[in-house]
Scaffold this active site. Structure first.
Site, mmCIF file in Angstrom:
data_model
loop_
_atom_site.group_PDB
_atom_site.id
_atom_site.type_symbol
_atom_site.label_atom_id
_atom_site.label_comp_id
_atom_site.label_asym_id
_atom_site.label_seq_id
_atom_site.Cartn_x
_atom_site.Cartn_y
_atom_site.Cartn_z
ATOM 1 N N ASP A 113 0.844 -1.192 0.000
ATOM 2 C CA ASP A 113 0.000 0.000 0.000
ATOM 3 C C ASP A 113 0.883 1.247 0.000
ATOM 4 O OD1 ASP A 113 -2.025 -1.822 0.356
ATOM 5 O OD2 ASP A 113 -2.923 -0.805 2.074
ATOM 6 N N HIS A 169 5.031 -7.320 -0.084
ATOM 7 C CA HIS A 169 4.814 -8.648 -0.646
ATOM 8 C C HIS A 169 5.569 -8.850 -1.957
ATOM 9 C CE1 HIS A 169 1.321 -9.506 2.112
ATOM 10 N NE2 HIS A 169 1.426 -8.186 2.232
ATOM 11 N N SER A 256 7.911 4.806 5.339
ATOM 12 C CA SER A 256 8.973 4.025 4.724
ATOM 13 C C SER A 256 8.798 4.043 3.206
ATOM 14 C CB SER A 256 8.935 2.587 5.240
ATOM 15 O OG SER A 256 8.798 2.549 6.647
#
Length: 295
Positions: A113, A169, A256
């Protein structure tokens, strides 16, 4: 004020920034910049705050954070009362159905995301941080031979705000090599900081790994830490085959960034992301959604 493009609504939205007044003071005022260099960018500052976020005392932050940033509790895999500390909540798992994955082998998905920009036919010695500030891939990963494999390739930058889902991921089936860690500082990765600190990504703590993707070639994954990110946690097992959508790792508290590099002629990024990047806007994306196609 930070505006981004929402791909779902086809409209521009204003980001609600966690600690916006603190960021403005730190990166814009003479006193703030002094504190930044003396303390805030140092590992000790982030380690101490990260330690607090790992403690039971930090549970008091969870409800306020959820309310202030309107985070949907129905997406959580666990109930908020089950989180043992703020970092437990921050690195929360989500229900599978709220992040559906496109398993088409020709489709490139977002690994997480965040807010995304993308660049094609890149010059590895002149990568854009923000308008007027650039950096090089060689400096970013400190590996000249590997960097040169991405001449003329594609670069994707995914910025995770503190309010985002913070697990990342794999974007395809394949095998990932070991993670290489590079020590550095802990500047914020918010656009406010990116406009002030030259070569910020090359200054911050970061980790990179080479992912041998079945459909998109050798993809370079770079995970960049930031202020208050006590740790970048890699949860995958090196040299073991993974499936598209499998978890690679997660960040503890703080904003991040994930930077991906693709070799030349391996992928075509969706036109809306490229168009918004040219216009100076990030696109809001979610893990698992389509962001490009295989060439």
């Amino acid at each position: 004020m930070i505006k981004y493009f929402n791909r779902k609504t086809k409209d521009y939205e204003v980001e609600k920034v966690a600690g916006d007044k603190y960021l403005e003071w730190t990166y814009s005022s003479p006193v703030g910049l002094r504190f930044l260099e003396l303390l805030i960018k140092k590992r000790l500052f982030s380690k101490l705050y990260g330690g607090f976020c790992d403690s039971k005392l930090s549970k008091i932050k969870i409800n306020k954070f959820i309310e202030e940033f309107n985070i949907d509790e129905n997406h959580f895999k666990s109930h908020k009362s089950d989180y043992k500390c703020f970092n437990d909540f921050f690195a929360r798992n989500l229900k599978d159905e709220v992040r559906p994955i496109d398993y088409n082998t020709n489709i490139l998905i977002s690994p997480g995301d965040g807010r995304m920009v993308a660049y094609e036919n890149i010059n590895i010695n002149n990568l854009l941080q923000v308008k007027g500030l650039t950096y090089s891939l060689k400096d970013l990963i400190q590996n000249k031979d590997l960097a040169e494999k991405y001449i003329g390739g594609t670069c994707i930058v995914l910025r995770l705000a503190p309010t985002d889902y913070h697990r990342f991921h794999f974007l395809d089936w394949g095998i990932c090599e070991d993670t290489h860690k590079i020590h550095g500082h802990y500047y914020s990765v918010n656009p406010i900081a990116l406009e002030k600190i030259p070569k910020l990504f090359c200054e911050n703590k970061r980790e990179y790994s080479l992912f041998h993707s079945n459909n998109f070639g050798n993809v370079l994954y770079i995970d960049v830490g930031a202020t208050c990110v006590g740790s970048i946690i890699q949860t995958y097992t090196p040299y073991v085959e993974v499936k598209k959508g499998d978890e690679k790792g997660y960040f503890k508290f703080g904003g991040s960034t994930i930077i991906l590099f693709f070799e030349s002629s391996k992928v075509k990024i969706d036109s809306d992301i490229l168009e918004q990047t040219i216009n100076g806007f990030e696109c809001k994306v979610q893990m698992g959604e389509k962001i490009g196609t295989k060439l």
